[in-house]
Design an enzyme around this catalytic site. Structure first.
Site, PDB file in Angstrom:
ATOM      1  N   LYS A  75       0.807  -1.227   0.000  1.00 37.61           N
ATOM      2  CA  LYS A  75       0.000   0.000   0.000  1.00 37.61           C
ATOM      3  C   LYS A  75       0.839   1.275   0.000  1.00 37.61           C
ATOM      4  O   LYS A  75       0.367   2.331  -0.412  1.00 37.61           O
ATOM      5  CB  LYS A  75      -0.974  -0.001   1.190  1.00 37.61           C
ATOM      6  CG  LYS A  75      -2.050  -1.075   1.041  1.00 37.61           C
ATOM      7  CD  LYS A  75      -3.294  -0.783   1.833  1.00 37.61           C
ATOM      8  CE  LYS A  75      -4.381  -1.770   1.434  1.00 37.61           C
ATOM      9  NZ  LYS A  75      -5.619  -1.643   2.158  1.00 37.61           N
TER      10      LYS A  75
ATOM     11  N   LYS B  34      -5.296  -9.855  -5.153  1.00 39.09           N
ATOM     12  CA  LYS B  34      -6.517 -10.341  -4.500  1.00 39.09           C
ATOM     13  C   LYS B  34      -7.667  -9.382  -4.809  1.00 39.09           C
ATOM     14  O   LYS B  34      -7.439  -8.212  -5.156  1.00 39.09           O
ATOM     15  CB  LYS B  34      -6.313 -10.460  -2.991  1.00 39.09           C
ATOM     16  CG  LYS B  34      -6.137  -9.136  -2.273  1.00 39.09           C
ATOM     17  CD  LYS B  34      -6.369  -9.286  -0.771  1.00 39.09           C
ATOM     18  CE  LYS B  34      -6.514  -7.914  -0.134  1.00 39.09           C
ATOM     19  NZ  LYS B  34      -7.234  -7.898   1.098  1.00 39.09           N
TER      20      LYS B  34
ATOM     21  N   LYS C 236     -11.364  -4.106  -1.818  1.00 40.98           N
ATOM     22  CA  LYS C 236     -12.297  -2.973  -1.812  1.00 40.98           C
ATOM     23  C   LYS C 236     -11.659  -1.730  -2.387  1.00 40.98           C
ATOM     24  O   LYS C 236     -12.314  -0.910  -3.000  1.00 40.98           O
ATOM     25  CB  LYS C 236     -12.727  -2.657  -0.375  1.00 40.98           C
ATOM     26  CG  LYS C 236     -13.685  -3.646   0.208  1.00 40.98           C
ATOM     27  CD  LYS C 236     -14.255  -3.090   1.502  1.00 40.98           C
ATOM     28  CE  LYS C 236     -13.970  -3.980   2.681  1.00 40.98           C
ATOM     29  NZ  LYS C 236     -12.666  -3.758   3.304  1.00 40.98           N
TER      30      LYS C 236
HETATM   31  N1  AQP Z   1      -9.812 -11.295  -1.707  1.00 38.23           N
HETATM   32  C1  AQP Z   1     -10.076 -11.808  -0.518  1.00 38.23           C
HETATM   33  N2  AQP Z   1     -10.268 -13.139  -0.383  1.00 38.23           N
HETATM   34  C2  AQP Z   1     -10.555 -13.669   0.831  1.00 38.23           C
HETATM   35  N3  AQP Z   1     -10.668 -12.932   1.964  1.00 38.23           N
HETATM   36  C3  AQP Z   1     -10.485 -11.618   1.876  1.00 38.23           C
HETATM   37  N4  AQP Z   1     -10.537 -10.620   2.790  1.00 38.23           N
HETATM   38  C4  AQP Z   1     -10.274  -9.459   2.180  1.00 38.23           C
HETATM   39  N5  AQP Z   1     -10.051  -9.644   0.867  1.00 38.23           N
HETATM   40  C5  AQP Z   1     -10.177 -10.982   0.640  1.00 38.23           C
HETATM   41  C6  AQP Z   1     -10.857 -10.815   4.208  1.00 38.23           C
HETATM   42  O1  AQP Z   1     -11.952  -9.971   4.522  1.00 38.23           O
HETATM   43  C7  AQP Z   1     -11.838  -9.552   5.884  1.00 38.23           C
HETATM   44  C8  AQP Z   1     -12.103  -8.087   5.983  1.00 38.23           C
HETATM   45  O2  AQP Z   1     -11.118  -7.396   5.265  1.00 38.23           O
HETATM   46  P1  AQP Z   1     -10.787  -5.889   5.600  1.00 38.23           P
HETATM   47  O3  AQP Z   1     -11.930  -5.059   5.243  1.00 38.23           O
HETATM   48  O4  AQP Z   1     -10.341  -5.765   6.984  1.00 38.23           O
HETATM   49  O5  AQP Z   1      -9.550  -5.489   4.776  1.00 38.23           O
HETATM   50  P2  AQP Z   1      -8.681  -6.140   3.711  1.00 38.23           P
HETATM   51  O6  AQP Z   1      -8.221  -7.492   4.099  1.00 38.23           O
HETATM   52  O7  AQP Z   1      -7.588  -5.181   3.438  1.00 38.23           O
HETATM   53  O8  AQP Z   1      -9.735  -6.262   2.527  1.00 38.23           O
HETATM   54  P3  AQP Z   1      -9.885  -5.397   1.239  1.00 38.23           P
HETATM   55  O9  AQP Z   1     -11.171  -5.739   0.637  1.00 38.23           O
HETATM   56  O10 AQP Z   1      -8.683  -5.563   0.396  1.00 38.23           O
HETATM   57  O11 AQP Z   1      -9.989  -3.931   1.784  1.00 38.23           O
HETATM   58  P4  AQP Z   1      -9.066  -2.691   1.478  1.00 38.23           P
HETATM   59  O12 AQP Z   1      -8.969  -2.636  -0.006  1.00 38.23           O
HETATM   60  O13 AQP Z   1      -9.807  -1.549   2.063  1.00 38.23           O
HETATM   61  O14 AQP Z   1      -7.740  -2.901   2.133  1.00 38.23           O
HETATM   62  C9  AQP Z   1     -10.452  -9.953   6.363  1.00 38.23           C
HETATM   63  O15 AQP Z   1     -10.568 -11.090   7.207  1.00 38.23           O
HETATM   64  C10 AQP Z   1      -9.727 -10.322   5.109  1.00 38.23           C
HETATM   65  O16 AQP Z   1      -8.793 -11.345   5.339  1.00 38.23           O
END
Ligand code: AQP
Length: 335
Positions: free
Chosen positions: A118, A199, A202
């Site tokens: 990031k 992956k 969001k």
């Molecule tokens: N692609 C994914 N596959 C499986 N699990 C996933 N998680 C996130 N992306 C995937 C799991 O979702 C939970 C919540 O995630 P988060 O909102 O805390 O943040 P993150 O892991 O950083 O997810 P994002 O969607 O990628 O958000 P941003 O882009 O805002 O950083 C966690 O348990 C995560 O493992």
């Protein structure tokens, strides 16, 4: 006693990766927990303080907090049986984060993959992006959580949380913090639909890379149609050689519980081509998400109910956090 804690950032509307990697597990756990006498209610935090580690428009953040809460409840999280709350409504997270930050080193934080990914290319790297895992450790340890359901992407952070807990316990000759263990479902990492080397996320600038849980049917169809695959015509499951197509098979399996090999064999027998297969996957997803979307539509327009849910959750969380933080202060020698 077993204490389950998990969090989700209100950085956008949760997508299928969040759902199959985390939220669905939470719902399954909640449903089995009620039979488990030794487990305290599951704690689920909408981590808004984590969501501001990268710039976020206040109106958008506020909107996503509601949308995130409404999505979780629509997916089956019962706010009566669990503690569902917004992180910033419990001030002890920030306070414990400071204490734990004194137990971690800069190289330890610099090694985190999420930080490297990031911060890459940013002209100015916010401190919060760097100390993100310390706040995450505080989220978990504040409730003395023993089990943390997470997707694969968060395992490194959880490992650091365990290291911090050990360091604290050793420094103060205590066993106050349990060493929280990750709980992983079968489906731990869903890939981006536009670039399967990444992956599903969001914060990906390309919204076609993810399917949000509240995407209407025509958008789901469009995103699956645009999903990157390859030049082969028929279907086979080869995550290394055909990662894009294999992600679509992963999606079918996540919905139906089948094995990828079974799906691939059926498609081969029926000589289904990629465009037919994409239509099939879209249909499955649309059907699977329909009941969640129906609940969401009602809930998202009831701000009062969402406020009540989050306020009630914050009350319950604060009660635990206040007691634990007081104990922690005593351990470190504060009054
Ligand atoms: N692609 C994914 N596959 C499986 N699990 C996933 N998680 C996130 N992306 C995937 C799991 O979702 C939970 C919540 O995630 P988060 O909102 O805390 O943040 P993150 O892991 O950083 O997810 P994002 O969607 O990628 O958000 P941003 O882009 O805002 O950083 C966690 O348990 C995560 O493992």
């Amino acid at each position: 006693d077993k204490q389950i804690f998990s969090g989700i950032q209100p950085t956008s509307i949760p997508h299928l990766g969040n759902y199959f990697g985390a939220i669905k597990q939470w719902v399954d756990m909640q449903n089995s927990l009620s039979k488990d006498q030794d487990t305290r209610p599951m704690i689920i935090s909408i981590v808004d303080l984590h969501a501001i580690t990268l710039p976020k428009d206040p109106r958008i953040l506020n909107d996503y907090i509601y949308k995130c809460a409404a999505t979780l409840v629509s997916c089956g999280i019962d706010p009566e049986r669990n503690i569902l709350y917004q992180q910033s409504q419990v001030a002890y997270h920030g306070q414990l984060s400071w204490i734990l930050g004194c137990k971690v080193t800069m190289p330890q934080l610099g090694r985190m993959h999420q930080f490297k990914f990031k911060s890459d290319g940013l002209a100015e790297v916010p401190l919060g992006l760097y100390t993100y895992p310390v706040l995450q450790a505080a989220d978990i340890l504040l409730y003395r959580a023993t089990h943390v359901p997470v997707g694969e992407d968060q395992l490194q952070h959880l490992e650091l949380c365990r290291t911090i807990a050990d360091k604290f316990n050793n420094t103060y000759s205590t066993n106050y913090f349990p060493s929280p263990i990750p709980l992983q479902g079968e489906f731990t990492r869903l890939k981006s639909l536009r670039d399967p080397s990444k992956k599903m996320s969001k914060s990906d600038a390309d919204s076609n890379s993810r399917i949000e849980l509240v995407d209407p049917p025509e958008i789901i169809e469009k995103k699956i149609k645009k999903a990157v695959t390859d030049s082969e015509r028929l279907i086979s499951y080869k995550p290394d050689k055909r990662p894009g197509l294999s992600t679509l098979i992963d999606l079918e399996c996540a919905v139906t519980g089948q094995l990828p090999e079974e799906v691939a064999e059926r498609c081969m027998l029926q000589a289904i081509d990629k465009s037919e297969y994409k239509k099939h996957v879209s249909k499955l997803l649309i059907e699977h998400l329909a009941p969640i979307q129906a609940k969401y539509k009602k809930l998202i327009n009831d701000k009062k109910l969402l406020d009540d849910i989050l306020d009630d959750g914050a009350k319950k969380a604060n009660k635990i956090a206040e007691k634990n933080f007081h104990d922690i202060c005593k351990i470190i020698g504060s009054r």
